[in-house]
Write an enzyme that holds these catalytic residues in place. Structure first.
Site, PDB file in Angstrom:
ATOM      1  N   THR A 143     113.196  95.513  27.285  1.00 39.65           N
ATOM      2  CA  THR A 143     112.844  96.037  28.600  1.00 39.65           C
ATOM      3  C   THR A 143     113.420  97.431  28.789  1.00 39.65           C
ATOM      4  O   THR A 143     114.401  97.821  28.143  1.00 39.65           O
ATOM      5  CB  THR A 143     113.341  95.096  29.701  1.00 39.65           C
ATOM      6  OG1 THR A 143     112.781  95.499  30.957  1.00 39.65           O
ATOM      7  CG2 THR A 143     114.853  95.088  29.796  1.00 39.65           C
ATOM      8  N   GLU A 148     108.125 101.283  30.707  1.00 39.67           N
ATOM      9  CA  GLU A 148     107.693 100.001  31.272  1.00 39.67           C
ATOM     10  C   GLU A 148     107.810 100.050  32.794  1.00 39.67           C
ATOM     11  O   GLU A 148     106.865  99.737  33.521  1.00 39.67           O
ATOM     12  CB  GLU A 148     108.568  98.883  30.703  1.00 39.67           C
ATOM     13  CG  GLU A 148     108.267  97.509  31.275  1.00 39.67           C
ATOM     14  CD  GLU A 148     109.293  96.468  30.841  1.00 39.67           C
ATOM     15  OE1 GLU A 148     108.991  95.271  30.972  1.00 39.67           O
ATOM     16  OE2 GLU A 148     110.395  96.851  30.371  1.00 39.67           O
ATOM     17  N   HIS A 149     108.973 100.436  33.289  1.00 41.95           N
ATOM     18  CA  HIS A 149     109.217 100.628  34.722  1.00 41.95           C
ATOM     19  C   HIS A 149     109.617 102.078  34.953  1.00 41.95           C
ATOM     20  O   HIS A 149     110.541 102.568  34.307  1.00 41.95           O
ATOM     21  CB  HIS A 149     110.365  99.741  35.219  1.00 41.95           C
ATOM     22  CG  HIS A 149     110.267  98.307  34.829  1.00 41.95           C
ATOM     23  ND1 HIS A 149     110.900  97.791  33.709  1.00 41.95           N
ATOM     24  CD2 HIS A 149     109.624  97.266  35.414  1.00 41.95           C
ATOM     25  CE1 HIS A 149     110.648  96.497  33.622  1.00 41.95           C
ATOM     26  NE2 HIS A 149     109.875  96.153  34.633  1.00 41.95           N
ATOM     27  N   ASP A 153     110.225  92.953  40.034  1.00 40.46           N
ATOM     28  CA  ASP A 153     110.514  91.798  39.185  1.00 40.46           C
ATOM     29  C   ASP A 153     110.224  90.485  39.892  1.00 40.46           C
ATOM     30  O   ASP A 153     109.902  89.478  39.245  1.00 40.46           O
ATOM     31  CB  ASP A 153     111.989  91.810  38.752  1.00 40.46           C
ATOM     32  CG  ASP A 153     112.272  92.822  37.668  1.00 40.46           C
ATOM     33  OD1 ASP A 153     111.326  93.258  36.997  1.00 40.46           O
ATOM     34  OD2 ASP A 153     113.456  93.187  37.494  1.00 40.46           O
ATOM     35  N   GLU A 210      68.913 105.230  11.081  1.00 42.86           N
ATOM     36  CA  GLU A 210      70.118 104.591  10.541  1.00 42.86           C
ATOM     37  C   GLU A 210      69.819 103.798   9.276  1.00 42.86           C
ATOM     38  O   GLU A 210      70.685 103.072   8.772  1.00 42.86           O
ATOM     39  CB  GLU A 210      70.743 103.675  11.608  1.00 42.86           C
ATOM     40  CG  GLU A 210      71.309 104.449  12.792  1.00 42.86           C
ATOM     41  CD  GLU A 210      72.135 103.574  13.729  1.00 42.86           C
ATOM     42  OE1 GLU A 210      72.100 102.339  13.598  1.00 42.86           O
ATOM     43  OE2 GLU A 210      72.815 104.146  14.601  1.00 42.86           O
ATOM     44  N   HIS A 258      65.647  96.315  11.732  1.00 41.92           N
ATOM     45  CA  HIS A 258      65.905  96.391  13.171  1.00 41.92           C
ATOM     46  C   HIS A 258      64.630  96.823  13.897  1.00 41.92           C
ATOM     47  O   HIS A 258      64.256  96.258  14.926  1.00 41.92           O
ATOM     48  CB  HIS A 258      67.018  97.400  13.473  1.00 41.92           C
ATOM     49  CG  HIS A 258      68.400  96.890  13.205  1.00 41.92           C
ATOM     50  ND1 HIS A 258      68.802  96.448  11.966  1.00 41.92           N
ATOM     51  CD2 HIS A 258      69.488  96.754  14.028  1.00 41.92           C
ATOM     52  CE1 HIS A 258      70.062  96.069  12.031  1.00 41.92           C
ATOM     53  NE2 HIS A 258      70.506  96.246  13.277  1.00 41.92           N
TER      54      HIS A 258
END
Length: 450
Positions: A250, A342-343, A376, A430, A435
């Site tokens: 963390t 993260e924070h 939190d 292609e 197709h």
């Protein structure tokens, strides 16, 4: 107690050169793969028996069965301290308010008359939610994982949390009580890489316990934080299962100027250091005075803290934590964007305006009255967030994590005829003539021309 990095000299470098100057914990998931690989293979072939064996080896207790009895979950809630129950209920209520608003709705776009594409959002069928044990107890992680899954409409929710020797091999009773409050009754006393493997492969190849109770069915997605071995198992098994992220240690970054209160700043740095000796606490500031005052406050507040020697002191002294001095707020923003915390707390003048300029963060906490601790537990936001700089490309856990967008294509004959020549042209460009033939066949092999 905490080191300094002075970036007030020449212009800041760009990209990875700037990231390399910033503090970061060493977290080598690749090296841990070789440790968890045989564990996961053992669980794959031997199911519940292997999970139980590894629980005895790593957690120091041998459980009679992995599935937590329903009566143990009920008892945990009945015996829960009333103030803790009230706090969990409020945390759940606020999280539901926020996450309920995240659910996407089906949307249909008419591309042409007779031709539509609908995006339908379908919840994952079954998820495994990991709740760590070890140094601390994390009923809040139960809330943060379960609420978005439920709000997304996931039908099958299973939780795994390590067995605790002091509770007879059951997960911590506060975790079980949180499960009860959320209506989750499928809970397993399993931790570490073996729990992730249990979710990925299931344990239906054998009974879960002496009473012949069925094992854990495989899941589609595994979420939730854990140690490096949990992260390594997620990486190893990704593809067989979906994962939210490989959570690392963390971290908190605080971008602050001379208006910040050093008492608040120090307290918030310590709050993250309290998690783990590898936790990262970083202050980015253009104020030498704030840096000095924060250092003094750290000494005072750490001395009055609980988990000093085993968590806080080594975390603050580690290479992952530092006070980073910058020339001005503009450079501070470059640093926190490069760090991708993260924070991220913003404790500056016009904090909301500064926060609006941030590009990379798991969650942003604006001003002196929105500490990370609020997020939190009771802000309503989710605390399962990207770590290790992954906020530059990844998001935290949300309802969207448990949904899949499926496109539904519906065209009439005329709508296909209108665009058939373009489809055939692109297929031939292609070198995929079959197709184009799949379209030609619908019109007697003669494509309508515009």
């Amino acid at each position: 107690m905490i080191s300094r990095i002075d970036l007030r000299g020449e212009a800041l470098p760009e990209g990875s050169a700037l990231r390399d100057l910033l503090p970061r914990a060493e977290f080598d998931v690749e090296a841990a793969l070789e440790t968890v690989r045989p564990i996961c293979e053992d669980v794959r072939h031997h199911g519940a028996a292997a999970v139980i064996d590894y629980g005895e080896k790593f957690d120091g207790v041998r459980v009679p069965g992995l599935r937590v009895p329903a009566e143990a979950i009920t008892r945990a809630l009945d015996e829960l301290d009333p103030p803790v129950r009230a706090a969990l209920e409020e945390s759940i209520r606020r999280a539901r308010l926020v996450h309920r608003e995240q659910r996407r709705t089906t949307h249909t776009t008419q591309v042409v008359p007779g031709g539509t594409v609908t995006e339908k959002w379908i919840p994952v069928e079954r998820v495994g939610l990991y709740v760590p044990g070890g140094r601390s107890v994390y009923p809040s992680s139960v809330v943060m994982n379960v609420v978005p899954a439920q709000e997304a409409g996931v039908e099958g929710v299973a939780i795994a949390s390590p067995p605790q020797k002091e509770f007879g091999g059951l997960p911590h009773p506060t975790i079980l009580a949180a499960c009860a409050l959320l209506g989750v009754d499928e809970v397993y006393a399993a931790g570490g890489a073996q729990a992730v493997a249990m979710f990925a492969y299931g344990t239906t190849n054998g009974a879960d316990g002496a009473d012949g109770e069925p094992g854990c069915a495989p899941v589609n997605l595994v979420t939730g934080p854990g140690n490096i071995y949990v992260a390594a198992a997620k990486r190893l098994l990704k593809g067989r299962i979906g994962i939210d992220a490989e959570a690392g240690p963390t971290e908190i970054a605080i971008l602050a100027d001379s208006t910040a209160d050093p008492v608040h700043v120090a307290a918030d740095l310590i709050s993250q250091a309290e998690h783990d000796p590898m936790a990262a606490s970083v202050l980015v500031t253009d104020s030498e005075e704030l840096a000095a005052a924060t250092e003094a406050e750290l000494k005072t507040q750490v001395a009055a803290s609980k988990h000093i020697d085993d968590r806080i002191a080594p975390a603050l002294a580690g290479r992952q934590s530092a006070i980073v001095l910058v020339r001005d707020l503009a450079d501070g923003l470059k640093v926190v964007d490069a760090y991708g915390a993260e924070h991220l707390e913003i404790q500056t003048r016009d904090a909301a305006a500064v926060a609006d300029r941030v590009r990379n963060a798991g969650a942003i906490f604006v001003g002196p009255w929105a500490p990370v601790s609020l997020g939190d537990y009771c802000a309503g936001s989710n605390h399962v967030l990207p770590t290790g700089g992954c906020a530059c490309h990844s998001s935290g856990l949300s309802v969207q994590s448990f949904l899949r967008g499926v496109h539904i294509v519906d065209y009439t004959r005329d709508a296909l005829a209108d665009v058939a020549h373009h489809v055939v042209t692109l297929a031939e460009a292609e070198d995929l003539p079959a197709h184009g033939a799949a379209v030609k066949a619908r019109f007697g092999w003669k494509v309508p021309q515009k």
